[in-house]
Scaffold this motif. Structure first.
Motif, PDB file in Angstrom:
ATOM      1  N   ALA A  96      -0.955  -4.268  15.829  1.00 28.79           N
ATOM      2  CA  ALA A  96      -0.011  -4.328  14.720  1.00 28.79           C
ATOM      3  C   ALA A  96       1.481  -3.874  14.924  1.00 28.79           C
ATOM      4  O   ALA A  96       2.163  -3.864  14.066  1.00 28.79           O
ATOM      5  N   GLY A  97       1.826  -3.970  16.119  1.00 30.16           N
ATOM      6  CA  GLY A  97       3.185  -3.861  16.476  1.00 30.16           C
ATOM      7  C   GLY A  97       3.639  -2.584  17.298  1.00 30.16           C
ATOM      8  O   GLY A  97       4.852  -2.329  17.532  1.00 30.16           O
ATOM      9  N   LEU A  98       2.849  -1.626  17.714  1.00 27.62           N
ATOM     10  CA  LEU A  98       3.220  -0.492  17.956  1.00 27.62           C
ATOM     11  C   LEU A  98       3.568  -0.530  19.612  1.00 27.62           C
ATOM     12  O   LEU A  98       2.980  -1.245  20.411  1.00 27.62           O
ATOM     13  N   GLY A 168      -1.439  12.924  17.574  1.00 33.60           N
ATOM     14  CA  GLY A 168      -1.016  11.738  18.293  1.00 33.60           C
ATOM     15  C   GLY A 168      -1.255  10.355  17.338  1.00 33.60           C
ATOM     16  O   GLY A 168      -0.646   9.494  17.259  1.00 33.60           O
ATOM     17  N   LYS A 169      -2.704  10.375  17.348  1.00 32.16           N
ATOM     18  CA  LYS A 169      -3.328   9.106  16.803  1.00 32.16           C
ATOM     19  C   LYS A 169      -2.589   8.795  15.316  1.00 32.16           C
ATOM     20  O   LYS A 169      -2.378   7.973  15.055  1.00 32.16           O
ATOM     21  N   MET A 173      -0.333   5.974  13.651  1.00 31.17           N
ATOM     22  CA  MET A 173      -1.014   5.305  12.334  1.00 31.17           C
ATOM     23  C   MET A 173       0.167   5.225  11.570  1.00 31.17           C
ATOM     24  O   MET A 173       0.336   4.317  10.801  1.00 31.17           O
ATOM     25  N   ALA A 174       0.834   6.411  11.179  1.00 29.12           N
ATOM     26  CA  ALA A 174       2.119   6.446  10.144  1.00 29.12           C
ATOM     27  C   ALA A 174       3.210   5.296  10.618  1.00 29.12           C
ATOM     28  O   ALA A 174       3.675   4.600   9.972  1.00 29.12           O
ATOM     29  N   VAL A 184       2.996   4.239   3.740  1.00 28.55           N
ATOM     30  CA  VAL A 184       2.813   5.443   4.739  1.00 28.55           C
ATOM     31  C   VAL A 184       1.639   6.270   3.871  1.00 28.55           C
ATOM     32  O   VAL A 184       0.803   6.621   4.761  1.00 28.55           O
ATOM     33  N   ALA A 185       2.047   6.766   2.800  1.00 26.96           N
ATOM     34  CA  ALA A 185       1.374   7.711   1.831  1.00 26.96           C
ATOM     35  C   ALA A 185      -0.147   6.890   1.672  1.00 26.96           C
ATOM     36  O   ALA A 185      -0.187   5.709   1.287  1.00 26.96           O
TER      37      ALA A 185
END
Length: 361
Positions: A96-98, A168-169, A173-174, A184-185
């Motif tokens: 997803a682009g991380l 960390g995960k 994710m955020a 984000v919420a």
């Protein structure tokens, strides 16, 4: 050498609604009833020659082509992989682009001890994407590592989301939500675009659809799969090309094992002992292994007893030819009586039983 065992704090799981119309996969997890899986004895503790206790469980080792190499118990029963799903979730985030430095990508797949490097790493992930700790939606907890927790408490620390072993995960994710313009919420909701992507990625990597859906201790949607499917997934990660999403996650974990777990943790020691080996544990007695040739290993201890993971894992690795002494330091400490060794915690003869059954068939 005594190593701290790697388990996740136990939390009550809360059921959530399964996502509608899951993506098809090459293989579907068997349609199982709710009976207890057919586990077999895997580990026994002896004291002066008598077997004092026995841990039951199931396991499987799959080869590079997906073929079964070793099996015991009921590896096709559905179960919740808990934190052993984190490397697969990390693959979804990278897709997803991380984009992160390798130490922070390893932290994305971590069940960390809560040391300063782990807490600071989660903050770094958030700051890189314009976020603060307020974006985290995981549960609060004290640091998982014994030394880290004692130090935290001595300095007046209380349970926080950053100290919790999954921070960390959750930070990543955020971050992925920011990257993709998603809210984000609510990023933990099972119908959030992020979690739909995670579900589909896990389905693809395991080669089977989820048999059930629940909620993990940190609040993340939790998908039930088989040991067979999880072993396939870890073999795929460990053998993936370095430039692929799977390879990037696997290489980050192998290069920074202390970020995946922590100093003094057995998962860290396992990856350091065997070059190229990928390892991740999970609460309720889970151990997953991937080898560079595509071999995958998945172990589940039925009673959740964490001490039984390593004796089984070492026995399977030795049976696969990794017996050059690198695993000696990972053997379990002796059973003591009056401060002196009087027994051992050891793998049972499940290999002999497995091979006899195969020959009989």
């Amino acid at each position: 050498m005594t190593l701290a065992k790697d388990t996740m704090p136990a939390h009550e799981a809360q059921a959530v609604t399964a996502p509608a119309e899951p993506k098809a996969a090459p293989n579907a997890a068997p349609n199982r009833d709710t009976r207890t899986p057919r586990h077999v004895p895997l580990v026994e503790q002896t004291r002066d020659g008598l077997v004092e206790s026995v841990h039951y469980g199931s396991l499987i080792a799959t080869g590079p082509g997906g073929e079964t190499l070793i099996t015991a118990g009921d590896p096709d029963a559905a179960f919740y992989p808990r934190s052993s799903l984190k490397p697969l979730q990390a693959v979804a985030l990278v897709r997803a682009g991380l984009e992160l430095p390798e130490d922070l990508l390893a932290l994305t797949a971590a069940s960390h001890s809560g040391a300063a490097m782990h807490r600071d790493g989660a903050r770094r992930i958030l700051a890189l994407h314009g976020l603060t700790e307020t974006a985290l939606e995981n549960s609060t907890d004290l640091p998982y590592g014994t030394i880290e927790r004692e130090d935290w408490l001595r300095n007046g620390g209380t349970p926080t989301q950053l100290a919790q072993n999954c921070s960390g995960k959750h930070a990543s994710m955020a971050a992925v939500c920011v990257i993709n313009g998603w809210p984000v919420a609510g990023y933990l909701h099972p119908e959030h675009p992020l979690q739909l992507l995670v579900r589909d990625t896990i389905t693809e990597l395991t080669g089977e659809e989820a048999a059930a859906v629940s909620t993990d201790g940190c609040g993340t949607p939790l998908f039930a799969h088989t040991l067979h499917g999880m072993a396939r997934a870890y073999g795929r990660l460990a053998s993936a090309a370095a430039a692929s999403e799977e390879g990037r996650v696997a290489n980050a974990m192998r290069r920074y094992p202390e970020m995946v777990a922590g100093e003094g943790r057995d998962v860290t020691a396992l990856m350091r002992a065997v070059p190229g080996l990928l390892a991740k544990d999970g609460f309720e007695g889970l151990q997953l292994i991937g080898l560079p040739d595509g071999t995958g290993i998945a172990v589940k201890i039925s009673d959740g007893g964490d001490r039984a993971r390593l004796p089984v894992t070492v026995r399977v690795l030795e049976a696969l030819g990794l017996d050059d002494g690198a695993l000696d330091a990972l053997q379990s400490p002796p059973v003591l009586g009056g401060g002196k060794p009087v027994g051992v915690l050891r793998a049972s003869n499940f290999l002999q039983t497995t091979f006899q059954s195969a020959n009989h068939d």
